[in-house]
Design a protein around this motif. Structure first.
Motif, PDB file in Angstrom:
ATOM      1  N   ASP A  56       0.926  -1.071   0.043  1.00 65.24           N
ATOM      2  CA  ASP A  56       0.050  -0.012  -0.008  1.00 65.24           C
ATOM      3  C   ASP A  56       0.884   1.360   0.070  1.00 65.24           C
ATOM      4  O   ASP A  56       2.057   1.267   0.747  1.00 65.24           O
ATOM      5  CB  ASP A  56      -0.803  -0.072   1.333  1.00 65.24           C
ATOM      6  N   ALA A  57       0.414   2.332  -0.989  1.00 67.11           N
ATOM      7  CA  ALA A  57       1.359   3.208  -0.952  1.00 67.11           C
ATOM      8  C   ALA A  57       1.400   4.412   0.297  1.00 67.11           C
ATOM      9  O   ALA A  57       2.112   4.744   0.884  1.00 67.11           O
ATOM     10  CB  ALA A  57       1.106   4.100  -2.166  1.00 67.11           C
ATOM     11  N   GLY A  64       4.318   3.476   2.124  1.00 68.47           N
ATOM     12  CA  GLY A  64       4.951   2.329   0.932  1.00 68.47           C
ATOM     13  C   GLY A  64       6.216   2.722   0.417  1.00 68.47           C
ATOM     14  O   GLY A  64       7.084   1.995   0.342  1.00 68.47           O
ATOM     15  N   PHE A  65       6.284   3.992   0.054  1.00 70.13           N
ATOM     16  CA  PHE A  65       7.661   4.340  -0.687  1.00 70.13           C
ATOM     17  C   PHE A  65       8.848   4.246   0.279  1.00 70.13           C
ATOM     18  O   PHE A  65       9.919   3.654  -0.004  1.00 70.13           O
ATOM     19  CB  PHE A  65       7.429   5.922  -1.036  1.00 70.13           C
ATOM     20  N   ASP A  66       8.664   4.685   1.472  1.00 70.21           N
ATOM     21  CA  ASP A  66       9.915   4.583   2.537  1.00 70.21           C
ATOM     22  C   ASP A  66      10.199   2.999   2.630  1.00 70.21           C
ATOM     23  O   ASP A  66      11.272   2.591   2.941  1.00 70.21           O
ATOM     24  CB  ASP A  66       9.614   5.357   3.628  1.00 70.21           C
ATOM     25  N   GLY A  97       6.749   5.742  -6.515  1.00 74.53           N
ATOM     26  CA  GLY A  97       6.522   4.277  -6.658  1.00 74.53           C
ATOM     27  C   GLY A  97       7.685   3.794  -7.339  1.00 74.53           C
ATOM     28  O   GLY A  97       8.327   2.879  -6.743  1.00 74.53           O
ATOM     29  N   LEU A  98       7.798   4.060  -8.506  1.00 75.23           N
ATOM     30  CA  LEU A  98       8.727   3.522  -9.376  1.00 75.23           C
ATOM     31  C   LEU A  98      10.228   3.754  -9.036  1.00 75.23           C
ATOM     32  O   LEU A  98      11.381   2.892  -8.660  1.00 75.23           O
ATOM     33  CB  LEU A  98       8.642   3.816 -10.924  1.00 75.23           C
ATOM     34  N   ALA A  99      10.493   5.142  -8.758  1.00 77.36           N
ATOM     35  CA  ALA A  99      11.640   5.653  -8.116  1.00 77.36           C
ATOM     36  C   ALA A  99      12.006   5.014  -6.768  1.00 77.36           C
ATOM     37  O   ALA A  99      13.404   4.878  -6.526  1.00 77.36           O
ATOM     38  CB  ALA A  99      11.539   7.330  -8.109  1.00 77.36           C
ATOM     39  N   SER A 100      11.200   4.601  -5.852  1.00 78.72           N
ATOM     40  CA  SER A 100      11.650   3.882  -4.531  1.00 78.72           C
ATOM     41  C   SER A 100      11.889   2.589  -4.715  1.00 78.72           C
ATOM     42  O   SER A 100      12.303   1.937  -3.694  1.00 78.72           O
ATOM     43  CB  SER A 100      10.591   4.109  -3.571  1.00 78.72           C
TER      44      SER A 100
END
Length: 288
Positions: A56-57, A64-66, A97-100
């Motif tokens: 989940d973002a 979610g990114f971290d 999201g893709l960058a993380s």
């Protein structure tokens, strides 16, 4: 998803979403691990390595990114595909999201058929990448894979040892981030290394070989086996699979002269043929 019971880690702070996805995937024969926060997900993944993560973002405390960035920083989990689940379909959130480190995203409410298809694709990609990495690890080469930003994704054991011994991880990442061509890395109190592009390693990954220049490799062989400068050059090209005719053309020597050098090389290395000489050269250059 396969009959070998793939393991999926579902991370969401919504009990309803967790229950819905758990029931659907367990019906497919999948083992489901659940986490209600990013920190809990890290703790679970640190004990049991999942095959894929549904993340989940938007969650409190650690989003979610971290959580994804933290997962990707753990060597044992770097290969695990992370699929984001989000109600945020704006481009900036997808890019974030893709960058993380995520490989894909699904917009809520989740379509189960689409979810199954995405999981199958990313599991296959991850396993193909791992198989390729295992083959490269076994080959005894100094190879590393970098992401588009120049960060080291993985390295063969030989490359890892060399990187650690010389302390050049940051130098590699800085150099690769600025160019995707061949680069020379200056090493304090040591011979420089070349970072030579080899090709694609996996989705979004570039494969590089850490190597010395031809002159440096020839000097290493010269020192290791007490060769003359010309003998070292001949042995270097023997190790690269070149024929006597090829070596003559490269070094401007006659085939007869190449043969004379080979006789001296065999005697100094204590071998009887070019295959054994090539093997000794490869071992010397690998161990450096």
């Amino acid at each position: 998803m396969t009959p070998t019971r793939d393991t999926v880690l579902v991370v969401d702070d919504s009990p309803e979403t967790l229950g819905f996805l758990t029931e659907a995937m367990e019906a497919e024969g999948v083992t489901v691990l659940v986490a209600t926060s990013g920190r809990q997900a890290l703790a679970i993944a640190g004990r049991v390595t999942p095959d894929v993560v549904l993340m989940d973002a938007v969650m409190p405390e650690m989003d979610g990114f971290d959580a994804c960035r933290s997962l990707k920083a753990m060597p044992a989990l770097a290969h695990v595909p992370v699929i984001f689940m989000t109600g945020l379909s704006e481009t900036e959130h997808v890019v974030r999201g893709l960058a993380s480190g995520g490989v894909d995203y699904l917009t809520k409410p989740i379509d189960l058929d689409e979810l199954r298809a995405r999981i199958r694709v990313h599991l296959a990609n991850a396993r193909a990448s791992l198989s390729a990495q295992a083959a490269l690890d076994a080959a005894g080469r100094h190879l590393i894979a970098l992401d588009p930003d120049g960060r080291i994704v993985w390295a063969t054991p030989q490359a890892s040892r060399l990187i650690d011994e010389l302390g050049i991880a940051k130098a590699i990442e800085a150099a690769a981030a600025s160019s995707d061509g061949q680069l020379e890395l200056a090493i304090p109190d040591a011979l420089p290394l070349l970072l030579a592009p080899v090709g694609a390693a996996g989705p979004g990954e570039r494969l590089y070989r850490l190597a010395r220049s031809e002159a440096d490799e020839a000097n290493l062989l010269r020192s290791r086996f007490s060769l003359t400068a010309r003998e070292a050059e001949v042995l270097l090209w023997i190790g690269r699979g070149k024929t006597n005719r090829d070596i003559g053309d490269i070094l401007g020597l006659s085939p007869r002269t190449v043969n004379k050098h080979l006789e001296q090389i065999y005697a100094k290395l204590g071998v009887e043929n070019r295959a054994s000489a090539a093997l000794k050269a490869a071992d010397a250059l690998r161990d450096g």
